[in-house]
Scaffold this motif. Structure first.
Motif, mmCIF file in Angstrom:
data_model
loop_
_atom_site.group_PDB
_atom_site.id
_atom_site.type_symbol
_atom_site.label_atom_id
_atom_site.label_comp_id
_atom_site.label_asym_id
_atom_site.label_seq_id
_atom_site.Cartn_x
_atom_site.Cartn_y
_atom_site.Cartn_z
ATOM 1 N N GLN A 95 0.843 -1.189 0.000
ATOM 2 C CA GLN A 95 0.000 0.000 0.000
ATOM 3 C C GLN A 95 0.878 1.238 0.000
ATOM 4 O O GLN A 95 1.969 1.239 0.575
ATOM 5 N N CYS A 96 0.363 2.287 -0.656
ATOM 6 C CA CYS A 96 1.025 3.589 -0.646
ATOM 7 C C CYS A 96 -0.026 4.637 -1.003
ATOM 8 O O CYS A 96 -1.175 4.309 -1.307
ATOM 9 N N ALA A 97 0.363 5.888 -0.948
ATOM 10 C CA ALA A 97 -0.562 6.979 -1.263
ATOM 11 C C ALA A 97 0.152 8.024 -2.096
ATOM 12 O O ALA A 97 1.336 8.306 -1.880
ATOM 13 N N ILE A 98 -0.588 8.569 -3.049
ATOM 14 C CA ILE A 98 -0.109 9.685 -3.859
ATOM 15 C C ILE A 98 -1.276 10.656 -3.973
ATOM 16 O O ILE A 98 -2.337 10.294 -4.496
ATOM 17 N N GLY A 99 -1.078 11.849 -3.447
ATOM 18 C CA GLY A 99 -2.166 12.825 -3.467
ATOM 19 C C GLY A 99 -3.362 12.308 -2.699
ATOM 20 O O GLY A 99 -3.231 11.774 -1.596
ATOM 21 N N GLU A 100 -4.521 12.414 -3.319
ATOM 22 C CA GLU A 100 -5.758 11.992 -2.661
ATOM 23 C C GLU A 100 -6.037 10.499 -2.809
ATOM 24 O O GLU A 100 -7.025 9.994 -2.284
ATOM 25 N N ARG A 101 -5.185 9.784 -3.516
ATOM 26 C CA ARG A 101 -5.423 8.374 -3.782
ATOM 27 C C ARG A 101 -4.610 7.473 -2.859
ATOM 28 O O ARG A 101 -3.407 7.638 -2.724
ATOM 29 N N ALA A 102 -5.309 6.500 -2.275
ATOM 30 C CA ALA A 102 -4.682 5.456 -1.463
ATOM 31 C C ALA A 102 -4.685 4.176 -2.299
ATOM 32 O O ALA A 102 -5.749 3.692 -2.687
ATOM 33 N N PHE A 103 -3.506 3.663 -2.593
ATOM 34 C CA PHE A 103 -3.340 2.538 -3.505
ATOM 35 C C PHE A 103 -3.083 1.233 -2.774
ATOM 36 O O PHE A 103 -2.356 1.209 -1.775
ATOM 37 N N THR A 104 -3.653 0.155 -3.296
ATOM 38 C CA THR A 104 -3.252 -1.201 -2.957
ATOM 39 C C THR A 104 -2.740 -1.810 -4.250
ATOM 40 O O THR A 104 -3.470 -1.893 -5.242
ATOM 41 N N ASP A 105 -1.461 -2.186 -4.249
ATOM 42 C CA ASP A 105 -0.796 -2.712 -5.435
ATOM 43 C C ASP A 105 -0.515 -4.194 -5.262
ATOM 44 O O ASP A 105 -0.024 -4.620 -4.214
ATOM 45 N N LEU A 106 -0.815 -4.959 -6.296
ATOM 46 C CA LEU A 106 -0.418 -6.360 -6.380
ATOM 47 C C LEU A 106 0.724 -6.399 -7.385
ATOM 48 O O LEU A 106 0.521 -6.130 -8.569
ATOM 49 N N LEU A 107 1.916 -6.677 -6.905
ATOM 50 C CA LEU A 107 3.120 -6.619 -7.728
ATOM 51 C C LEU A 107 3.631 -8.029 -7.994
ATOM 52 O O LEU A 107 4.052 -8.723 -7.062
ATOM 53 N N ILE A 118 9.758 -5.962 -10.928
ATOM 54 C CA ILE A 118 8.304 -5.998 -11.080
ATOM 55 C C ILE A 118 8.001 -6.257 -12.551
ATOM 56 O O ILE A 118 8.431 -5.504 -13.420
ATOM 57 N N ILE A 119 7.254 -7.320 -12.832
ATOM 58 C CA ILE A 119 6.847 -7.627 -14.199
ATOM 59 C C ILE A 119 5.395 -7.217 -14.447
ATOM 60 O O ILE A 119 4.989 -6.992 -15.572
ATOM 61 N N ALA A 120 4.611 -7.062 -13.361
ATOM 62 C CA ALA A 120 3.234 -6.592 -13.504
ATOM 63 C C ALA A 120 2.803 -5.881 -12.226
ATOM 64 O O ALA A 120 3.054 -6.361 -11.120
ATOM 65 N N LYS A 121 2.168 -4.731 -12.428
ATOM 66 C CA LYS A 121 1.584 -3.971 -11.331
ATOM 67 C C LYS A 121 0.099 -3.853 -11.637
ATOM 68 O O LYS A 121 -0.304 -3.195 -12.595
ATOM 69 N N VAL A 122 -0.715 -4.525 -10.834
ATOM 70 C CA VAL A 122 -2.168 -4.436 -10.950
ATOM 71 C C VAL A 122 -2.641 -3.831 -9.644
ATOM 72 O O VAL A 122 -2.272 -4.298 -8.570
ATOM 73 N N PHE A 123 -3.437 -2.764 -9.735
ATOM 74 C CA PHE A 123 -3.732 -2.029 -8.511
ATOM 75 C C PHE A 123 -5.164 -1.526 -8.470
ATOM 76 O O PHE A 123 -5.862 -1.457 -9.471
ATOM 77 N N HIS A 124 -5.562 -1.179 -7.250
ATOM 78 C CA HIS A 124 -6.840 -0.539 -6.957
ATOM 79 C C HIS A 124 -6.528 0.697 -6.132
ATOM 80 O O HIS A 124 -5.563 0.713 -5.371
ATOM 81 N N TYR A 125 -7.332 1.736 -6.300
ATOM 82 C CA TYR A 125 -7.164 2.897 -5.424
ATOM 83 C C TYR A 125 -8.513 3.366 -4.909
ATOM 84 O O TYR A 125 -9.553 3.155 -5.536
ATOM 85 N N ASP A 126 -8.457 3.979 -3.749
ATOM 86 C CA ASP A 126 -9.596 4.650 -3.139
ATOM 87 C C ASP A 126 -9.236 6.103 -2.969
ATOM 88 O O ASP A 126 -8.062 6.438 -2.774
ATOM 89 N N ILE A 127 -10.228 6.970 -3.013
ATOM 90 C CA ILE A 127 -10.007 8.392 -2.724
ATOM 91 C C ILE A 127 -10.055 8.567 -1.222
ATOM 92 O O ILE A 127 -11.014 8.148 -0.567
ATOM 93 N N LYS A 128 -8.967 9.156 -0.678
ATOM 94 C CA LYS A 128 -8.897 9.354 0.767
ATOM 95 C C LYS A 128 -9.909 10.417 1.187
ATOM 96 O O LYS A 128 -10.102 11.409 0.464
ATOM 97 N N PRO A 129 -10.551 10.240 2.335
ATOM 98 C CA PRO A 129 -11.478 11.256 2.815
ATOM 99 C C PRO A 129 -10.731 12.571 3.115
ATOM 100 O O PRO A 129 -9.578 12.550 3.547
ATOM 101 N N ALA A 130 -11.380 13.678 2.852
ATOM 102 C CA ALA A 130 -10.785 14.990 3.153
ATOM 103 C C ALA A 130 -10.573 15.119 4.656
ATOM 104 O O ALA A 130 -11.404 14.685 5.451
ATOM 105 N N GLN A 131 -9.434 15.720 5.025
ATOM 106 C CA GLN A 131 -9.130 15.841 6.449
ATOM 107 C C GLN A 131 -9.380 17.233 6.929
ATOM 108 O O GLN A 131 -9.305 18.192 6.315
#
Length: 131
Positions: A95-107, A118-131
């Motif tokens: 998991q990592c975050a860039i800007g408003e997106r919180a990523f879960t990466d399957l590498l 890394i031969i493949a990066k398949v990922f999902h992201y969620d928009i982080k709630p405003a703080q």
């Protein structure tokens, strides 16, 4: 974090993943080119349509965005699991975050040319709630 590995292999994957996180946090494709295989696939379907890129299309996107480091963003990277399918194949969930997106990466990882890549990066992201 388990599977068929030696401590040395496990440590090498963890070190490669740290470089991956550093490259993303700094938007530094010089670092990312060391961890992604040149023929790697980048893919997500988070918004309902498939986005798939090769490295020739992915790296210019990274080069063109302000880095999380330059914006003073807090790092949120962590390794959730590492599984070895054999001596030259592994899967890391991170998991990592860039800007408003919180990523879960399957590498998907392969050991070629004397290093883990890394031969493949398949990922999902969620928009982080405003703080």
């Amino acid at each position: 974090m388990s599977g068929l590995s030696t401590d040395r292999e496990f440590a090498a994957v963890v070190e490669m993943l740290q470089h991956y996180f550093d490259g993303l946090y700094r938007s530094d494709t010089r670092i990312l080119r060391q961890v992604f295989h040149p023929k790697a696939l980048y893919a997500t379907a988070t918004d309902g349509t498939l986005l798939e890129l090769d490295m020739d299309r992915y790296f210019p996107i990274v080069d063109g965005r302000p880095s999380p480091a330059s914006r003073g963003e807090e790092r949120a990277d962590r390794i959730l699991s590492i599984e070895f399918a054999g001596p030259v194949t592994a899967l890391a969930k991170v998991q990592c975050a860039i800007g408003e997106r919180a990523f879960t990466d399957l590498l998907s990882l392969v050991y070629v040319d004397g290093r883990w890549q890394i031969i493949a990066k398949v990922f999902h992201y969620d928009i982080k709630p405003a703080q």
